[in-house]
Design a protein around this motif. Structure first.
Motif, PDB file in Angstrom:
ATOM      1  N   GLU A 351       0.868  -1.182   0.000  1.00  0.00           N
ATOM      2  CA  GLU A 351       0.000   0.000   0.000  1.00  0.00           C
ATOM      3  C   GLU A 351       0.903   1.231   0.000  1.00  0.00           C
ATOM      4  O   GLU A 351       1.839   1.327   0.801  1.00  0.00           O
ATOM      5  CB  GLU A 351      -0.893   0.004   1.242  1.00  0.00           C
ATOM      6  N   VAL A 352       0.618   2.155  -0.875  1.00  0.00           N
ATOM      7  CA  VAL A 352       1.466   3.331  -1.047  1.00  0.00           C
ATOM      8  C   VAL A 352       0.785   4.566  -0.481  1.00  0.00           C
ATOM      9  O   VAL A 352      -0.389   4.826  -0.762  1.00  0.00           O
ATOM     10  CB  VAL A 352       1.799   3.551  -2.540  1.00  0.00           C
ATOM     11  N   ASP A 375       3.364  -2.840   4.121  1.00  0.00           N
ATOM     12  CA  ASP A 375       3.007  -4.240   3.919  1.00  0.00           C
ATOM     13  C   ASP A 375       2.392  -4.754   5.208  1.00  0.00           C
ATOM     14  O   ASP A 375       3.073  -4.862   6.235  1.00  0.00           O
ATOM     15  CB  ASP A 375       4.246  -5.055   3.553  1.00  0.00           C
ATOM     16  N   GLU A 376       1.085  -5.032   5.174  1.00  0.00           N
ATOM     17  CA  GLU A 376       0.332  -5.491   6.351  1.00  0.00           C
ATOM     18  C   GLU A 376       0.524  -4.529   7.524  1.00  0.00           C
ATOM     19  O   GLU A 376       0.755  -4.941   8.664  1.00  0.00           O
ATOM     20  CB  GLU A 376       0.756  -6.907   6.740  1.00  0.00           C
ATOM     21  N   GLY A 377       0.430  -3.235   7.245  1.00  0.00           N
ATOM     22  CA  GLY A 377       0.516  -2.217   8.288  1.00  0.00           C
ATOM     23  C   GLY A 377       1.922  -1.844   8.700  1.00  0.00           C
ATOM     24  O   GLY A 377       2.110  -0.949   9.523  1.00  0.00           O
ATOM     25  N   ARG A 378       2.928  -2.502   8.137  1.00  0.00           N
ATOM     26  CA  ARG A 378       4.317  -2.227   8.510  1.00  0.00           C
ATOM     27  C   ARG A 378       4.994  -1.420   7.421  1.00  0.00           C
ATOM     28  O   ARG A 378       4.906  -1.748   6.244  1.00  0.00           O
ATOM     29  CB  ARG A 378       5.058  -3.541   8.736  1.00  0.00           C
ATOM     30  N   ALA A 407       1.356   5.219  10.950  1.00  0.00           N
ATOM     31  CA  ALA A 407       0.186   5.646  10.198  1.00  0.00           C
ATOM     32  C   ALA A 407       0.580   6.618   9.101  1.00  0.00           C
ATOM     33  O   ALA A 407      -0.039   6.680   8.050  1.00  0.00           O
ATOM     34  CB  ALA A 407      -0.838   6.296  11.126  1.00  0.00           C
ATOM     35  N   ALA A 408       1.613   7.414   9.369  1.00  0.00           N
ATOM     36  CA  ALA A 408       2.062   8.389   8.391  1.00  0.00           C
ATOM     37  C   ALA A 408       3.510   8.703   8.656  1.00  0.00           C
ATOM     38  O   ALA A 408       3.950   8.721   9.791  1.00  0.00           O
ATOM     39  CB  ALA A 408       1.214   9.663   8.496  1.00  0.00           C
ATOM     40  N   PRO A 409       4.302   8.980   7.637  1.00  0.00           N
ATOM     41  CA  PRO A 409       5.710   9.259   7.847  1.00  0.00           C
ATOM     42  C   PRO A 409       5.970  10.485   8.680  1.00  0.00           C
ATOM     43  O   PRO A 409       6.854  10.498   9.514  1.00  0.00           O
ATOM     44  CB  PRO A 409       6.241   9.427   6.414  1.00  0.00           C
ATOM     45  N   VAL A 410       5.240  11.569   8.455  1.00  0.00           N
ATOM     46  CA  VAL A 410       5.423  12.795   9.210  1.00  0.00           C
ATOM     47  C   VAL A 410       4.061  13.399   9.476  1.00  0.00           C
ATOM     48  O   VAL A 410       3.062  13.008   8.902  1.00  0.00           O
ATOM     49  CB  VAL A 410       6.305  13.821   8.444  1.00  0.00           C
TER      50      VAL A 410
END
Length: 439
Positions: A351-352, A375-378, A407-410
């Motif tokens: 997921e991107v 990938d699977e939340g990771r 949940a988000a990078p930043v």
């Protein structure tokens, strides 16, 4: 006099390959206290150097060969045999033979021969004006040729190809970039960032021939003719091919080792099917258990450094159980005014998520963007363009933990789907100087 250290089953260890992985392995043998003989065989006559520099400052004149030499551990007591290319391995008698008709006996062996350029068999390799870019000598020859060139065709829009084209534009030469993919940097940064960067490459003035394959390459009296599968013909003074690489394993033919896409190793980098041998760097195919049990190769500089060090410890451990060697692939590149950084893996099924640092700007890449692969939340991979601080913050967590879920990078708005990126637009074609072709 050698340093004292733990006793080892080996008296002489030979490292084949004087690149980043081989040098790291030789240095780590000494750091670990190995007291025996350490010999490094290098196929090139040059002292060890940082190979990524070949497509960067060397081409533009900002750096010289002496500037890219690899520092080696002081007092390491390593014997260097440079200009000696391995041509045969006898794993039963434990002998490495070189193209200089020398034979090197070993108790323990490190295979770190890296990769060689992969070229179509019908291309006129060796003709003046056709360049590959794998070695320091290649880079120095290309730098000299660029002085008198007006137009340069670069075949292959991967990381090296894009860096070469960027250097050509820095020198105020025309650059034409050819690749079968419809966007640049496809394998290196994924489609989302690849399409964003493609627009910046076009804006920089590079003439793009994307989604096209080379069907013909021939020498002309005053340059080269490159023929594409759509019937287009490109005349150029120089051609640089960066079409890929293959593991340097020809010298291992007949050994019985599994050489399918590199030397097959276990999770600790022990070569399967031979005693007393480990492999490291681009030539090694091993299960990186951080991500999967499927054996893969990893060609990045940082990974080669880590693998070389780990392979040294695995070799000294002999038959003792050793921890698996797990690395997080990562690299960076500066091109076209963009700082591109990658950490981890970029699986197609992931997921991107896309984080724009300045939402609303049309030049998304130049304004700063982070693309995460989940990938699977990771979070398993991260690509950043012009976002070095945010990239560093997130990758610290990725490197510190084998399982990072975010949940988000930043703390900026995140789009759950890739941002809409228009199809790449080719830069306006510069007036061509049609070169006279020999009849």
């Amino acid at each position: 006099m050698r340093r004292r250290g733990p006793r080892s089953a080996y008296d002489r260890i030979v490292v084949v390959g004087a690149g980043r992985a081989g040098v790291a392995a030789a240095e780590e043998l000494r750091r670990a206290g190995f007291r025996g003989d350490v010999r490094v065989l290098g196929g090139e006559p040059d002292a060890p150097y940082d190979r990524p520099a070949c497509s960067k400052g060397l081409l533009t004149g900002h750096r010289r060969p002496s500037d890219v030499r690899m520092p080696v551990l002081d007092g390491a007591d390593i014997t260097w045999h440079l200009g000696r290319r391995a041509v045969h391995l006898d794993p039963d008698r434990r002998i490495v033979s070189t193209d200089t008709d020398e034979r090197f006996r070993y108790d323990g062996l490190v295979i770190a021969t890296g990769a060689t350029a992969a070229l179509p068999p019908d291309w006129p390799v060796g003709e003046p004006g056709l360049h590959t870019l794998r070695t320091l000598a290649d880079a120095w020859a290309l730098r000299g040729a660029l002085r008198d060139a007006d137009r340069v065709v670069v075949i292959g829009a991967g990381l090296t190809g894009c860096e070469v084209a960027s250097a050509v534009r820095t020198l105020a030469r025309d650059a034409v970039l050819v690749d079968a993919k419809p966007y640049v940097l496809g394998r290196a940064v994924g489609e989302t960032v690849g399409r964003l960067v493609t627009r910046e490459v076009a804006r920089d003035g590079v003439q793009l021939r994307l989604g096209r394959r080379v069907t013909g390459l021939s020498r002309r009296r005053r340059g080269w003719l490159v023929e594409l599968d759509d019937g287009d013909e490109i005349h150029a003074d120089l051609v640089v091919t960066t079409t890929g690489e293959r593991p340097d394993v020809d010298w291992l033919d007949g050994t019985g080792l599994d050489l399918t896409d590199g030397v097959l190793c276990d999770e600790s980098l022990r070569v399967l099917g031979a005693a007393g041998i480990v492999a490291a760097g681009t030539v090694a195919r091993w299960p990186n258990l951080r991500y999967s049990a499927r054996p893969v190769r990893c060609g990045q500089w940082i990974a080669a450094l880590q693998q070389g060090r780990a392979a040294a410890h695995t070799l000294l451990a002999g038959d003792q159980e050793t921890p698996p060697v797990t690395v997080v692939p990562r690299f960076w590149s500066d091109q076209y005014g963009l700082r591109i950084q990658v950490c981890g893996e970029l699986p197609r099924h992931a997921e991107v998520t896309v984080t724009e640092l300045r939402p609303g700007r049309r030049d998304v890449a130049r304004a700063g963007v982070l693309v995460g692969y989940h990938d699977e939340g990771r979070l398993v991979g991260l690509v950043a363009v012009n976002a070095p601080h945010a990239f560093t913050s997130v990758t610290r967590s990725m490197l510190a933990s084998a399982s990072v879920t975010v949940a988000a990078p930043v703390s900026v708005p995140v789009v759950s789907e890739p941002v809409a990126v228009p199809e790449p637009v080719a830069a306006p074609a510069a007036p061509r100087r049609r070169l006279a072709a020999a009849s």
